[in-house]
Scaffold this active site. Structure first.
Site, PDB file in Angstrom:
ATOM      1  N   GLU A 333     -38.422 -28.562  88.422  1.00  0.00           N
ATOM      2  CA  GLU A 333     -36.797 -29.206  87.947  1.00  0.00           C
ATOM      3  C   GLU A 333     -35.910 -28.592  88.104  1.00  0.00           C
ATOM      4  OE1 GLU A 333     -37.759 -30.488  83.773  1.00  0.00           O
ATOM      5  OE2 GLU A 333     -38.954 -32.283  84.210  1.00  0.00           O
ATOM      6  N   GLU A 430     -44.237 -36.849  86.505  1.00  0.00           N
ATOM      7  CA  GLU A 430     -44.253 -36.591  85.261  1.00  0.00           C
ATOM      8  C   GLU A 430     -43.532 -37.718  84.534  1.00  0.00           C
ATOM      9  OE1 GLU A 430     -42.044 -33.458  83.453  1.00  0.00           O
ATOM     10  OE2 GLU A 430     -42.847 -31.868  84.877  1.00  0.00           O
TER      11      GLU A 430
HETATM   12  C1  BMA Z   1     -40.850 -32.059  81.624  1.00  0.00           C
HETATM   13  C2  BMA Z   1     -41.502 -30.791  81.798  1.00  0.00           C
HETATM   14  C3  BMA Z   1     -41.564 -29.920  80.898  1.00  0.00           C
HETATM   15  C4  BMA Z   1     -41.234 -30.648  79.279  1.00  0.00           C
HETATM   16  C5  BMA Z   1     -41.745 -32.145  79.452  1.00  0.00           C
HETATM   17  C6  BMA Z   1     -41.479 -32.727  78.418  1.00  0.00           C
HETATM   18  O1  BMA Z   1     -39.430 -31.987  82.244  1.00  0.00           O
HETATM   19  O2  BMA Z   1     -41.231 -30.152  82.947  1.00  0.00           O
HETATM   20  O3  BMA Z   1     -40.578 -29.098  80.852  1.00  0.00           O
HETATM   21  O4  BMA Z   1     -42.205 -30.007  78.444  1.00  0.00           O
HETATM   22  O5  BMA Z   1     -40.953 -32.574  80.390  1.00  0.00           O
HETATM   23  O6  BMA Z   1     -40.371 -32.876  77.915  1.00  0.00           O
END
Ligand code: BMA
Length: 755
Positions: A333, A430
């Protein structure tokens, strides 16, 4: 005779500079970790650059707390230390890369060995490399001059023998071949090493797509496009010395048991221990390996860069022979952080940070990766726009572009039952929702005064701002909150509901991504990856994880087993029309039929049932199988309304179920009509190593949750919609247990129990 001493420190991801805290050494010392070794030029720094602390060389970055974890900064040497003496020479490391030669259509093996020759004269000898099963044996003569020497060998694999490639879980076997390498050197010195060699190719395909702007973003393994399904991996414990092989096996086996084929080792934690990757090789788990940089800006001064370069070279050398690792990622990120200006950098200073970014990730890390590893792609960040980011000077204006690379997507405010909120992106690496771990897990670290949703404990363990309220908000869209007058019961019921909500949200989102693999709609689609955040927990707390601290499966993990199934019917609605897609991750076409049933909440007999003709579900595709207007579906089914009925559907072939039974709610459960409290009984019996739970219910029951407290193990299914009177579920214990122990701990909850 010269004698050299080698200080051996078995350090893993925590990195070599841990030594710097307590020791200052001069001379040619080498610090070793697993099968790699890292050379520190001349002097090990006696004090540690503060930036090293920040980026987790000594501690992992997340040791300082994260939105799913506590702040437990560890320090010191935490593995065995020993001193070894040697004369003549020492094999520092050997590593290898299996490489497919398109030209000759054969496999080659590039082997690199590094020696420290302390004898004053050159040493000569022979190297014999053998892979008996591939009928491959080659002998080489070598001569080693005094000093540091690298020996490079090129082994051609016998083309008369078929090489079986390594496949990800669900796509084939994880065949590996035993290799021995024997160095027979002057003076009777012989050094023998053995390793498992796996053969596979990886390509990251970024190419134009008809009807859509941008580029595809998917992986081909051994030439086959594969949908990556799985989750994100964080450190398994705040204290790495507690992470045993057994724990790793349990967690990784659980990933595979949930039909996952990929884990992303997230960049705010650690480079995992060797055993982690060995298990991934064995289980067929593809690893997206971040370098350890996450959600921060990093310096580029000389000392820092030296340490980064050493670290990156070391990790590549240590890990590159693992077929499971399919991609290196520069960071987590940080492209997004800069381009979305998370840290409020004044516009006039942005160029400095962009310059640093390019120095760190492009001119150093990427350069080393490209030089050291030809067997897998490198991407600069996650999320990134891939080739487009490169085109835009390594950072894209919008790294979250659905038409390029991967995206991260979080939205806790919109109703997750509405699939229209999710991005029809190429790859979603994610996404997720939080839930609370089960009471049996929390109980171990709390006491009575903690057992309510708004206790100090509950607030303290929640590290994501407003996380506890967000869960209630999301629950509130479709469920009533618990109504018990007993505080403890309300706490337990709320925990249950957070798990129901999380499982249902991630299910809907993941199914949306899976059904988007073959289509372009409104110029978007061809989604080829879904990795939810996050697989495992680092402590007993609310988080996005599907596995609790210790490994207990949350409801989400049982759901993942279904929504990641190789063959899956996915149901969804658009403007009052109900659609079912068939998704296949199989390697061959499959003949099947679809059964659609409408049940009333009131009765265990389905109201209506219809079947399609047999059709062929093409390998690796998602296609529309069924379409019906909801009013027509309900009308054709007697007295059904959205509130009183629910739809279930499954794929079968030759009268055998070939997919999980999926379902679609036609209204929020808070509005359902006809649902009653279910009386569910279980008769437990032992069947060899497993236990059968023969369940019987008095009425239709949603989200049936079987719980045996702290008895380690998992059920064959859980959290299910029970539309039939009886059902048998198996329990697989992870440690020996007994029928009476299970009977004592057993509790069953279904939705109406909490009202
Ligand atoms: C993403 C991950 C972590 C975090 C997760 C939940 O951005 O890269 O940094 O724990 O979200 O917020």
């Amino acid at each position: 005779m010269r004698l050299r001493l080698l200080l051996l420190l078995a350090l893993c991801g925590a990195g070599p500079t841990a030594l710097g805290r307590s020791l200052s050494l001069r001379g040619s010392w080498r610090i070793r970790s697993g099968n790699g070794s890292l050379e520190l030029p001349g002097r090990v720094p006696g004090c540690v650059h503060s930036a090293l602390l920040q980026r987790g060389l000594i501690q992992e970055q997340s040791s300082f707390s994260w939105d799913w974890g506590p702040s437990f900064p560890t320090q010191g040497i935490w593995k065995d230390v020993r001193i070894e003496a040697y004369n003549i020479c020492h094999l520092n490391y050997f590593m290898f890369s299996p490489i497919y030669d398109n030209h000759t259509q054969g496999w080659n093996l590039e082997i690199e060995s590094s020696f420290d020759v302390v004898s004053s004269k050159p040493i000569s000898g022979q190297v014999i490399v053998a892979i008996p099963k591939l009928q491959t044996q080659q002998t080489y003569s070598i001569e080693l001059q005094p000093g540091e020497r690298i020996v490079e060998l090129f082994v051609k694999i016998n083309k008369n023998v078929t090489v079986e490639t390594w496949w990800p879980h669900g796509h084939g076997n994880q065949t590996g071949y035993n290799m021995t390498i024997l160095f027979k050197l002057d003076g009777g010195l012989s050094i023998e090493k053995s390793a498992k060699v796996y053969f596979r190719t990886v390509e990251l395909i970024e190419e134009p797509i008809e009807g859509s702007q941008g580029l595809s973003f998917y992986f081909k393994i051994n030439g086959l496009p594969i949908f990556l399904k799985g989750s994100n991996w964080i450190p398994a414990d705040s204290f790495q010395d507690r992470v045993t092989s057994d724990l790793l096996r349990l967690l990784l086996q659980s990933a595979v048991d949930a039909n996952m084929n990929t884990l992303r080792v997230w960049g705010g934690g650690i480079y995992e221990q060797d055993e982690f990757y060995r298990l991934c090789d064995e289980l067929g788990i593809m690893v997206w390996q971040d370098f350890m940089f996450a959600c921060a800006l990093y310096p580029t001064d000389r000392d820092f860069m030296n340490s980064v370069r050493a670290e990156v070279a070391h990790q590549i050398r240590r890990l590159k022979y693992h077929p499971s690792i399919i991609v290196w990622g520069g960071n987590n990120e940080n492209e997004a952080a800069l381009m979305m200006n998370w840290y409020n950098i004044p516009a006039s200073e942005l160029h400095t940070y962009i310059k640093d970014y390019v120095i760190l990730y492009v001119k150093n890390i990427r350069k080393i990766v490209l030089a050291e590893d030809k067997t897998r792609p490198f991407i600069i960040s996650s999320p990134t726009n891939g080739a487009e980011s490169i085109k835009e000077g390594w950072l894209s204006v919008n790294p979250y572009d659905n038409n390029f690379g991967d995206v991260h997507f979080y939205d806790y405010i919109s109703d997750c039952w509405n699939w229209k909120v999710f991005p029809k992106a190429r790859f979603v690496s994610e996404y997720g929702y939080q839930s609370w771990p089960s009471f049996s897990t929390l109980e171990k670290v709390s006491s009575e005064e903690d057992w309510s949703y708004n206790s100090k404990f509950s607030l303290h363990r929640q590290h994501h701002a407003d996380g506890n309220n967000e869960m209630l908000l999301q629950i509130g869209f479709h469920f009533k909150l618990p109504e018990s007058t007993d505080t403890l019961q309300t706490f337990k019921d709320t925990i249950y509901l957070t798990q129901v909500m999380q499982a249902q949200c991630v299910k809907i989102e993941t199914e949306f991504y899976r059904r988007s693999r073959s289509e372009i709609v409104d110029a978007q689609g061809y989604t080829m990856g879904a990795l939810y955040w996050q697989l495992n927990d680092i402590w007993q707390a609310p988080s996005w994880a599907s596995l609790e601290y210790g490994g207990k499966w949350k409801m989400l993990h049982y759901f993942a087993r279904h929504f990641f199934a190789p063959l899956l019917p996915v149901g969804f609605e658009d403007q009052d029309v109900f659609f079912i897609y068939g998704v296949s991750d199989l390697r061959s076409d499959c003949k099947a039929k679809l059964t659609v049933r409408v049940h009333t909440w009131r009765s265990l007999e389905p109201l209506c049932s219809s079947e399609t003709e047999h059709f062929v579900l093409k390998a690796g595709e998602a296609v529309l199988l069924y379409k019906e207007s909801v009013p027509v579906l309900l009308e054709n089914c007697g007295n059904c309304t959205r509130q009183s009925c629910v739809v279930s559907f499954y794929l079968s072939a030759d009268s055998q179920l070939v997919s999980p039974t999926n379902y679609h709610f036609l209204s929020s459960l808070s509005e359902s009509v006809g649902l009653h409290k279910a009386h569910i009984t279980a008769i437990i019996s032992q069947q060899g190593d497993t236990f059968a739970f023969d369940l019987e219910t008095s009425t239709v029951a949603p989200f049936v949750w079987l719980d045996v407290g702290s008895i380690p193990g998992r059920f064959s299914d859980n959290g299910f919609l029970m539309t039939e009177k009886t059902r048998t579920v198996l329990f697989y214990p992870w440690k020996p247990t007994s029928k009476s122990e299970l009977e004592q701990s057993f509790r069953v909850t279904s939705l109406m129990d909490i009202y």
